[in-house]
Design a protein around this motif. Structure first.
Motif, PDB file in Angstrom:
ATOM      1  N   PHE A  79       0.835  -1.203   0.000  1.00 24.69           N
ATOM      2  CA  PHE A  79       0.000   0.000   0.000  1.00 24.69           C
ATOM      3  C   PHE A  79       0.872   1.255   0.000  1.00 24.69           C
ATOM      4  O   PHE A  79       0.573   2.238  -0.694  1.00 24.69           O
ATOM      5  CB  PHE A  79      -0.934  -0.001   1.214  1.00 24.69           C
ATOM      6  N   GLU A  80       1.952   1.205   0.744  1.00 25.28           N
ATOM      7  CA  GLU A  80       2.896   2.332   0.760  1.00 25.28           C
ATOM      8  C   GLU A  80       3.519   2.522  -0.622  1.00 25.28           C
ATOM      9  O   GLU A  80       3.641   3.654  -1.116  1.00 25.28           O
ATOM     10  CB  GLU A  80       3.985   2.065   1.802  1.00 25.28           C
ATOM     11  N   ILE A  81       3.880   1.408  -1.245  1.00 30.53           N
ATOM     12  CA  ILE A  81       4.483   1.460  -2.584  1.00 30.53           C
ATOM     13  C   ILE A  81       3.488   2.027  -3.593  1.00 30.53           C
ATOM     14  O   ILE A  81       3.817   2.906  -4.395  1.00 30.53           O
ATOM     15  CB  ILE A  81       4.933   0.044  -3.019  1.00 30.53           C
ATOM     16  N   ALA A  82       2.248   1.526  -3.557  1.00 33.00           N
ATOM     17  CA  ALA A  82       1.223   1.951  -4.517  1.00 33.00           C
ATOM     18  C   ALA A  82       0.871   3.420  -4.344  1.00 33.00           C
ATOM     19  O   ALA A  82       0.676   4.149  -5.329  1.00 33.00           O
ATOM     20  CB  ALA A  82      -0.025   1.084  -4.354  1.00 33.00           C
ATOM     21  N   THR A  83       0.794   3.875  -3.102  1.00 30.02           N
ATOM     22  CA  THR A  83       0.445   5.275  -2.833  1.00 30.02           C
ATOM     23  C   THR A  83       1.538   6.220  -3.325  1.00 30.02           C
ATOM     24  O   THR A  83       1.253   7.242  -3.966  1.00 30.02           O
ATOM     25  CB  THR A  83       0.208   5.487  -1.328  1.00 30.02           C
ATOM     26  N   SER A  84       2.778   5.869  -3.039  1.00 33.28           N
ATOM     27  CA  SER A  84       3.896   6.732  -3.449  1.00 33.28           C
ATOM     28  C   SER A  84       4.072   6.761  -4.965  1.00 33.28           C
ATOM     29  O   SER A  84       4.606   7.726  -5.514  1.00 33.28           O
ATOM     30  CB  SER A  84       5.192   6.256  -2.784  1.00 33.28           C
ATOM     31  N   SER A  85       3.610   5.718  -5.638  1.00 35.60           N
ATOM     32  CA  SER A  85       3.736   5.638  -7.103  1.00 35.60           C
ATOM     33  C   SER A  85       2.460   6.060  -7.824  1.00 35.60           C
ATOM     34  O   SER A  85       2.355   5.894  -9.049  1.00 35.60           O
ATOM     35  CB  SER A  85       4.107   4.205  -7.517  1.00 35.60           C
ATOM     36  N   ASN A  86       1.475   6.545  -7.062  1.00 38.09           N
ATOM     37  CA  ASN A  86       0.205   7.008  -7.632  1.00 38.09           C
ATOM     38  C   ASN A  86      -0.490   5.899  -8.439  1.00 38.09           C
ATOM     39  O   ASN A  86      -0.976   6.117  -9.546  1.00 38.09           O
ATOM     40  CB  ASN A  86       0.437   8.237  -8.520  1.00 38.09           C
ATOM     41  N   LEU A  87      -0.539   4.707  -7.831  1.00 37.76           N
ATOM     42  CA  LEU A  87      -1.142   3.556  -8.512  1.00 37.76           C
ATOM     43  C   LEU A  87      -2.583   3.295  -8.090  1.00 37.76           C
ATOM     44  O   LEU A  87      -3.255   2.453  -8.692  1.00 37.76           O
ATOM     45  CB  LEU A  87      -0.305   2.298  -8.244  1.00 37.76           C
ATOM     46  N   LEU A  88      -3.038   3.992  -7.058  1.00 35.97           N
ATOM     47  CA  LEU A  88      -4.417   3.762  -6.633  1.00 35.97           C
ATOM     48  C   LEU A  88      -4.979   4.980  -5.919  1.00 35.97           C
ATOM     49  O   LEU A  88      -4.244   5.817  -5.393  1.00 35.97           O
ATOM     50  CB  LEU A  88      -4.523   2.525  -5.730  1.00 35.97           C
ATOM     51  N   TYR A  89      -6.310   5.053  -5.946  1.00 31.69           N
ATOM     52  CA  TYR A  89      -7.031   6.045  -5.147  1.00 31.69           C
ATOM     53  C   TYR A  89      -7.844   5.270  -4.129  1.00 31.69           C
ATOM     54  O   TYR A  89      -8.692   4.450  -4.483  1.00 31.69           O
ATOM     55  CB  TYR A  89      -7.950   6.898  -6.018  1.00 31.69           C
ATOM     56  N   TYR A  90      -7.575   5.510  -2.853  1.00 37.75           N
ATOM     57  CA  TYR A  90      -8.203   4.738  -1.777  1.00 37.75           C
ATOM     58  C   TYR A  90      -8.979   5.672  -0.859  1.00 37.75           C
ATOM     59  O   TYR A  90      -8.424   6.623  -0.313  1.00 37.75           O
ATOM     60  CB  TYR A  90      -7.126   3.998  -0.982  1.00 37.75           C
ATOM     61  N   LEU A  91     -10.267   5.406  -0.726  1.00 35.20           N
ATOM     62  CA  LEU A  91     -11.097   6.146   0.216  1.00 35.20           C
ATOM     63  C   LEU A  91     -11.382   5.289   1.447  1.00 35.20           C
ATOM     64  O   LEU A  91     -11.244   5.728   2.580  1.00 35.20           O
ATOM     65  CB  LEU A  91     -12.405   6.579  -0.448  1.00 35.20           C
ATOM     66  N   ASN A  92     -11.763   4.034   1.200  1.00 35.19           N
ATOM     67  CA  ASN A  92     -12.010   3.058   2.261  1.00 35.19           C
ATOM     68  C   ASN A  92     -12.032   1.674   1.607  1.00 35.19           C
ATOM     69  O   ASN A  92     -11.906   1.568   0.379  1.00 35.19           O
ATOM     70  CB  ASN A  92     -13.327   3.358   3.000  1.00 35.19           C
TER      71      ASN A  92
END
Length: 438
Positions: free
Chosen positions: A175-188
């Motif tokens: 999740f840290e990797i995906a967030t830093s690489s702009n691979l996902l938008y997560y609300l919940n």
């Protein structure tokens, strides 16, 4: 204990809600009865020792002696009603004979008519009292799990295949990797959108599995994303439990059986909804279907951690096969599917393993569960990214999937599985690639 007291005692133990799968006659007027499941409790009890061992290994809290006692009492009531009905028929026939000379037999006719009236009333009362007994006996029998395949381990999973070496180092969270690489938008856990390369990964992976299954003679289907309560309960899920299934339609009654559930088009429920109360032509076997789409279900556990391993929705590719009730035919399809899974996952180039799960991790309808597991380098543990379940004829009997052979009604075997869960695979791959960059 008197008959009525025994019935009242059993009735007091009935759950507040009604079963959507098994509806007794007294509730048929207020509920649309789609089918009546085939119950093979007496047949299963012929090998009681094996059944008790099955229940013990699955760690189920089921008392077979208690269930058998309830079943025996229900059968006893049926016998009494049959005797009453037969007696009433004999009396009516005798009255028909006597009425030919009504004046001469007037007194005897009146006595017999009074007797017949009493018998009819007794039968009616007994039938009304029998409904709750029937419900308890039937639901007890339907709660008994499937038989266990001889390959199902007792306590620990059994690894049957390993591909490549397991990563030894610990990686960052996917999740840290995906967030830093702009691979996902997560609300919940309910609202997550894959984007950029992650969206391309999802599209490509599903297309790869889709095209491959087509080449292996599997037929694609488009299923409904919704299922009725009878289908959900037929697949061994408590349709009233918000922790097990989403309910999107509630009518006026809290315990109504006419609920609509949001399950996703790529799910066991959506396949069984199509085949429920369906008679298949024997020459169509084996049936090999697959679909790609979404699965929706409540969170597996209360977990506030942001992760792709615990979401309300997943993108999956599911397979659904039906064979004749023949062990050799079913095993041939199952082994062929294992070969397909190995081919597809081997080509991805990541470590994974295939394992048979122990009895206590099986659903009621499963006799054997093949788990496809990839390694999370962050959690340092395996994550199930796919599975295939042998179900035998268990689901067929519950939801009346049948075929006729030599004028005998039979129940086919079912194989079902989600061969890939895209979000879980993505999580493992992101962590694996993070190690590769070090």
């Amino acid at each position: 204990m008197s008959l009525i007291r025994r019935i009242s005692h059993i009735s007091a133990n009935i759950r507040q809600f009604s079963s959507a799968l098994y509806i007794t006659g007294d509730k048929a007027s207020s509920n649309f009865v789609i089918l009546l499941p085939h119950i093979d409790f007496e047949e299963r009890m012929e090998n009681k020792a094996e059944l008790e061992e099955n229940i013990k290994l699955r760690q189920k809290h089921i008392s077979l002696d208690k269930y058998w006692k309830h079943w025996g009492f229900y059968k006893h009531l049926l016998e009494k009603m049959e005797i009453l009905n037969a007696t009433k028929t004999v009396i009516n026939e005798h009255i028909s004979e006597l009425i030919k000379d009504a004046e001469k037999n007037k007194e005897e006719i009146e006595k017999l008519q009074l007797h017949a009236k009493q018998m009819k009333l007794h039968y009616k009362n007994l039938k009304e009292f029998s409904y709750p007994v029937e419900e308890v006996a039937a639901l007890n029998a339907l709660s008994i799990p499937n038989i266990l395949d001889k390959r199902t381990p007792d306590t620990e999973k059994e690894i049957i295949y390993n591909c490549l070496e397991k990563p030894s180092e610990k990686a960052r969270s996917h999740f840290e990797i995906a967030t830093s690489s702009n691979l996902l938008y997560y609300l919940n856990p309910t609202f997550l959108v894959l984007q950029n390369d992650a969206a391309f990964f999802e599209h490509s992976l599903i297309n790869y599995f889709y095209d491959s299954l087509l080449n292996y003679s599997y037929v694609p289907t488009v299923n409904s994303s919704f299922a009725r309560s009878i289908i959900v309960e037929g697949c061994c899920t408590d349709y009233l439990n918000p922790k097990e299934v989403f309910t999107v339609f509630e009518n006026d009654t809290k315990y109504s059986t006419a609920k609509l559930h949001f399950v996703g088009n790529s799910s066991l429920y959506s396949f069984m909804a199509y085949f429920a109360k369906f008679s298949i032509q024997p020459n169509y076997f084996p049936i090999k279907f697959f679909t790609s789409g979404k699965q929706y279900h409540p969170l597996e556990e209360n977990n506030t951690e942001r992760t792709l391993f615990n979401l309300n929705q997943y993108s999956t590719v599911d397979v659904f096969s039906i064979t004749k009730n023949n062990e050799a035919d079913t095993e041939a399809v199952f082994q062929d599917l294992i070969k397909i899974i190995k081919t597809l996952y081997d080509s991805l180039g990541f470590h994974y393993q295939l394992a048979y799960l122990p009895a206590n991790r099986l659903r009621n309808y499963e006799t054997l569960r093949l788990s496809i597991q990839m390694f999370s380098s962050h959690l340092q543990d395996y994550v199930e990214v796919g599975n295939v379940s042998l179900c035998g004829d268990y689901l067929s009997k519950r939801l009346l999937v049948t075929y006729n052979e030599e004028k005998v009604r039979k129940y086919p075997n079912i194989i079902y599985g989600s061969v890939i869960n895209v979000q879980k695979v993505l999580g493992c791959v992101l962590e694996y690639n993070d190690l590769s960059r070090k």
